[in-house]
Enzyme design. Structure first.
Site, mmCIF file in Angstrom:
data_model
loop_
_atom_site.group_PDB
_atom_site.id
_atom_site.type_symbol
_atom_site.label_atom_id
_atom_site.label_comp_id
_atom_site.label_asym_id
_atom_site.label_seq_id
_atom_site.Cartn_x
_atom_site.Cartn_y
_atom_site.Cartn_z
ATOM 1 N N GLY A 100 6.953 5.328 8.079
ATOM 2 C CA GLY A 100 6.099 6.513 8.133
ATOM 3 C C GLY A 100 6.160 7.134 9.510
ATOM 4 O O GLY A 100 7.190 7.073 10.187
ATOM 5 N N SER A 101 5.046 7.696 9.932
ATOM 6 C CA SER A 101 5.040 8.452 11.191
ATOM 7 C C SER A 101 4.941 7.523 12.418
ATOM 8 O O SER A 101 4.354 6.443 12.336
ATOM 9 C CB SER A 101 3.851 9.415 11.200
ATOM 10 O OG SER A 101 2.650 8.678 11.127
ATOM 11 N N VAL A 132 1.216 6.493 13.157
ATOM 12 C CA VAL A 132 0.673 5.375 12.372
ATOM 13 C C VAL A 132 1.437 4.093 12.714
ATOM 14 O O VAL A 132 0.864 3.007 12.745
ATOM 15 C CB VAL A 132 0.692 5.689 10.861
ATOM 16 C CG1 VAL A 132 0.218 4.492 10.053
ATOM 17 C CG2 VAL A 132 -0.201 6.902 10.566
ATOM 18 N N GLY A 133 2.716 4.229 13.031
ATOM 19 C CA GLY A 133 3.501 3.063 13.462
ATOM 20 C C GLY A 133 2.855 2.364 14.655
ATOM 21 O O GLY A 133 2.823 1.130 14.730
ATOM 22 N N CYS A 166 13.764 10.325 6.690
ATOM 23 C CA CYS A 166 13.747 9.854 8.075
ATOM 24 C C CYS A 166 15.108 10.034 8.731
ATOM 25 O O CYS A 166 15.202 10.349 9.905
ATOM 26 C CB CYS A 166 13.320 8.399 8.106
ATOM 27 S SG CYS A 166 14.129 7.420 6.863
ATOM 28 N N LYS A 194 0.885 -1.176 0.000
ATOM 29 C CA LYS A 194 0.000 0.000 0.000
ATOM 30 C C LYS A 194 0.915 1.216 0.000
ATOM 31 O O LYS A 194 1.513 1.557 1.026
ATOM 32 C CB LYS A 194 -0.875 -0.017 1.254
ATOM 33 C CG LYS A 194 -2.191 0.715 1.132
ATOM 34 C CD LYS A 194 -2.132 2.184 0.761
ATOM 35 C CE LYS A 194 -1.772 3.074 1.929
ATOM 36 N NZ LYS A 194 -1.669 4.507 1.538
ATOM 37 N N GLU A 225 10.832 15.952 15.501
ATOM 38 C CA GLU A 225 11.110 15.797 14.070
ATOM 39 C C GLU A 225 10.277 16.818 13.290
ATOM 40 O O GLU A 225 9.059 16.858 13.414
ATOM 41 C CB GLU A 225 10.748 14.380 13.606
ATOM 42 C CG GLU A 225 11.105 14.156 12.157
ATOM 43 C CD GLU A 225 10.782 12.743 11.658
ATOM 44 O OE1 GLU A 225 9.654 12.286 11.865
ATOM 45 O OE2 GLU A 225 11.678 12.129 11.052
ATOM 46 N N GLU A 283 9.849 1.634 10.660
ATOM 47 C CA GLU A 283 10.874 2.669 10.501
ATOM 48 C C GLU A 283 10.137 4.006 10.535
ATOM 49 O O GLU A 283 9.365 4.310 9.633
ATOM 50 C CB GLU A 283 11.618 2.423 9.185
ATOM 51 C CG GLU A 283 12.972 3.043 9.199
ATOM 52 C CD GLU A 283 12.912 4.411 8.621
ATOM 53 O OE1 GLU A 283 12.783 5.360 9.412
ATOM 54 O OE2 GLU A 283 12.983 4.530 7.391
HETATM 55 P P1 NAD Z 1 1.876 8.649 7.607
HETATM 56 O O1 NAD Z 1 2.526 7.813 8.628
HETATM 57 O O2 NAD Z 1 0.473 9.095 7.847
HETATM 58 O O3 NAD Z 1 1.877 7.908 6.192
HETATM 59 C C1 NAD Z 1 2.778 6.879 5.842
HETATM 60 C C2 NAD Z 1 2.012 5.737 5.184
HETATM 61 O O4 NAD Z 1 1.087 5.202 6.124
HETATM 62 C C3 NAD Z 1 1.166 6.161 3.975
HETATM 63 O O5 NAD Z 1 1.160 5.120 3.018
HETATM 64 C C4 NAD Z 1 -0.217 6.306 4.565
HETATM 65 O O6 NAD Z 1 -1.239 6.138 3.619
HETATM 66 C C5 NAD Z 1 -0.228 5.166 5.572
HETATM 67 N N1 NAD Z 1 -1.203 5.323 6.635
HETATM 68 C C6 NAD Z 1 -1.713 6.457 7.159
HETATM 69 N N2 NAD Z 1 -2.618 6.173 8.103
HETATM 70 C C7 NAD Z 1 -2.692 4.830 8.190
HETATM 71 C C8 NAD Z 1 -3.440 3.928 8.992
HETATM 72 N N3 NAD Z 1 -4.322 4.364 9.888
HETATM 73 N N4 NAD Z 1 -3.234 2.601 8.836
HETATM 74 C C9 NAD Z 1 -2.342 2.150 7.929
HETATM 75 N N5 NAD Z 1 -1.624 2.954 7.122
HETATM 76 C C10 NAD Z 1 -1.788 4.276 7.253
HETATM 77 O O7 NAD Z 1 2.789 9.886 7.350
HETATM 78 P P2 NAD Z 1 2.316 11.339 6.842
HETATM 79 O O8 NAD Z 1 1.092 11.806 7.582
HETATM 80 O O9 NAD Z 1 2.204 11.283 5.412
HETATM 81 O O10 NAD Z 1 3.519 12.224 7.360
HETATM 82 C C11 NAD Z 1 3.468 12.709 8.692
HETATM 83 C C12 NAD Z 1 4.789 12.600 9.381
HETATM 84 O O11 NAD Z 1 5.286 11.260 9.315
HETATM 85 C C13 NAD Z 1 5.921 13.402 8.783
HETATM 86 O O12 NAD Z 1 5.890 14.717 9.192
HETATM 87 C C14 NAD Z 1 7.120 12.673 9.274
HETATM 88 O O13 NAD Z 1 7.452 13.078 10.565
HETATM 89 C C15 NAD Z 1 6.675 11.243 9.290
HETATM 90 N N6 NAD Z 1 7.121 10.505 8.107
HETATM 91 C C16 NAD Z 1 8.211 9.729 8.242
HETATM 92 C C17 NAD Z 1 8.679 9.040 7.143
HETATM 93 C C18 NAD Z 1 9.886 8.177 7.238
HETATM 94 O O14 NAD Z 1 10.521 7.936 6.227
HETATM 95 N N7 NAD Z 1 10.201 7.661 8.395
HETATM 96 C C19 NAD Z 1 8.048 9.151 5.915
HETATM 97 C C20 NAD Z 1 6.910 9.940 5.817
HETATM 98 C C21 NAD Z 1 6.462 10.601 6.929
#
Ligand code: NAD
Length: 491
Positions: free
Chosen positions: A238-239, A242-243, A294, A185, A393, A260
């Site tokens: 990701g964030s 959501v992690g 990241c 996804k 961050e 990560e």
């Molecule tokens: P996010 O965590 O919301 O999105 C990352 C991924 O998770 C996307 O594919 C998104 O569709 C998916 N996602 C979102 N909500 C979800 C859920 N409830 N269940 C499963 N998957 C879900 O990140 P964002 O809102 O796009 O960015 C916000 C912050 O996250 C940034 O400011 C940054 O601090 C961090 N971030 C970190 C990385 C990294 O490489 N570690 C990358 C992007 C964002």
């Protein structure tokens, strides 16, 4: 709101979900707009995948894993498919780089480097597929024992928007090398190259169901995948917020996950550092991908005796930086979305209100469209240790410079956030470099160098709020496989 952005004439229509090597319309029938962040223009659409699409993708992967042609391939054959995919990515480098640059708002040269790295992931894991094996374990007389590495089954992958193509290579490469069937996804903010790579995978000869991609919103398609009882493992980047959701969903299904989640990585400049070598790297490590990495080097910790010199060298570089359009090869591109831009600008505005001194600020190329999501790079310092810029961050081109007294102070400061991903140590004293590297929290430490995101061969991952588990290098092959011990009694 996305609806308010101008729509380009003849925009790329949504292709659907990539399931069983075919484009299938999303059962929602809905499409999401794709905005070119450097322009503020809608230039494509993607399908809004939902739980039903995820069900179909997981079923396709399950069938591939259990008895389908994918399950019958040898490790060598899987490796060859990955090599072929690597070659196809390379053959289509210019097309993929142009899409990635526009979708993410990053300079074209950076997008090219990303696509080369993507090809390298598939090459690395293609080469590794039949060289990663178990062992024979000494046991009691009359027994023969092997430890075999076997695939986990159906692996779920949720990736972010900052490096869509690279992240695809990084997470699918090892999963496929080990024989898992995958459902990915990608992020709704940027995923066009991911969809194209899925198509290339089919072209490379991957059997049906090995590679499935369901685009869509995080809380719909992403959550449906994370919570799906049919997956055996999930990889997420990701964030941290959501992690937590991903890890909770994995716990409910009693499966493993690799997370990560970002960082606040420090670069430590000791008083004997070669500043001419260090400063360009310090600057590059925070403006790379407009700070949306990241492992961005978001803090520079400077020993007091060299504070003035280091700061003036950094300031000279920063004030010359320009953000601009991908095709104009600027120093940095735009932020991914209006939402992220607002978030980054919020950090900058609050720091200024709180009186944190600005050391230097870059600019925006006058040719950059007014509708693009640009943030000029800025370096603050000395940043008080209790200011948000010292530990939160930002995920933007914002560098926090903080002075320190001695080695112990540097280590405490470097380790003084909730994150722990990577770090850089700059010193000519070899003993100090090793001593400090061993004390720093995180998955990678660079000495007299820094590689924000670099190095396919190098195991990568964090601790605590930066996540856990390792991807990249051979370590990822352990993550995406399980050890089975087989005990055979003989006469
Ligand atoms: P996010 O965590 O919301 O999105 C990352 C991924 O998770 C996307 O594919 C998104 O569709 C998916 N996602 C979102 N909500 C979800 C859920 N409830 N269940 C499963 N998957 C879900 O990140 P964002 O809102 O796009 O960015 C916000 C912050 O996250 C940034 O400011 C940054 O601090 C961090 N971030 C970190 C990385 C990294 O490489 N570690 C990358 C992007 C964002």
């Amino acid at each position: 709101m996305a609806e308010n952005y101008p729509r380009e004439a003849g925009l790329r229509p949504a292709q659907g979900c990539f399931i069983n090597n075919r484009w299938e319309p999303s059962s929602s029938g809905a499409a999401l707009p794709v905005i070119a962040p450097a322009e503020g223009v809608i230039f494509a659409e993607i399908a809004a995948g939902n739980a039903q699409d995820v069900n179909r993708a997981v079923a396709a992967a399950r069938a591939a894993f259990e008895g389908g042609p994918w399950s019958r391939l040898t490790a060598t054959e899987r490796g060859r498919l990955l090599m072929r995919l690597s070659q196809l990515v390379t053959d289509n480098l210019e097309e993929l780089a142009a899409i990635e640059a526009r979708d993410c708002g990053k300079p074209l040269r950076a997008a090219r480097a990303d696509i080369q790295a993507t090809a390298r992931y598939f090459e690395f894991y293609g080469g590794a597929a039949d060289k990663f094996h178990g062992e024979q374990i000494p046991f009691m007389n009359g027994y023969y024992v092997t430890g075999e590495r076997e695939p986990l089954g159906v692996t779920g992958h949720v990736i972010p928007w900052n490096y869509p193509a690279q992240m695809t290579g990084r997470t699918l490469g090892p999963a496929l090398a080990m024989g898992n069937a995958t459902v990915l996804k990608p992020a709704e903010d940027a995923c066009l190259t991911v969809l194209r790579i899925a198509e290339l995978a089919a072209g490379a000869g991957f059997p049906e169901g090995a590679v499935n991609v369901v685009p869509g919103l995080g809380h719909e398609a992403g959550a449906a995948l994370a919570e799906h009882p049919g997956i055996d493992f999930i990889s997420f980047t990701g964030s941290p917020q959501v992690g937590t959701l991903i890890q909770t969903a994995a716990a409910r299904n009693h499966i493993g996950c690799v997370l990560e989640l970002g960082g606040k990585s420090p670069q430590i400049l000791f008083d004997d550092a070669d500043l001419d070598a260090a400063v360009p790297v310090v600057v590059a490590a925070i403006i790379q991908n407009a700070g949306q990495t990241c492992s961005a080097g978001a803090r520079v910790l400077i020993q007091r005796p060299i504070w003035d010199r280091a700061v003036s060298l950094i300031a000279a570089k920063f004030s010359a930086l320009k953000a601009g359009l991908p095709d104009d090869e600027p120093d940095l591109g735009s932020i991914i979305s209006a939402r992220q831009k607002e978030r980054v600008e919020g950090f900058i505005a609050r720091a200024k209100e709180q009186g944190v001194p600005v050391i230097a600020e870059g600019g925006i190329d006058p040719k950059a469209p007014a509708g693009g999501f640009y943030v000029p790079p800025v370096v603050f310092g000395p940043v008080p240790r209790d200011n948000a810029l010292a530990f939160d961050e930002v995920f933007g081109p914002v560098l926090a410079a903080i002075p320190f007294e001695d080695e112990a102070d540097a280590v405490a400061l470097a380790n003084g956030t909730e994150y722990g991903l990577i770090a850089g140590v700059w010193t000519r004293d070899g003993s100090r470099a090793l001593r400090v590297a061993r004390q720093l929290r995180g998955g990678q430490v660079y000495v007299n160098a820094y590689g924000a995101g670099g190095g396919i061969e190098l195991p990568f991952g964090g601790t605590r709020k930066s996540g856990h588990g390792r991807e990249k290098g051979f370590e990822a092959l352990y993550e995406f496989s399980a050890l089975k011990t087989i005990v055979i009694k003989h006469d």
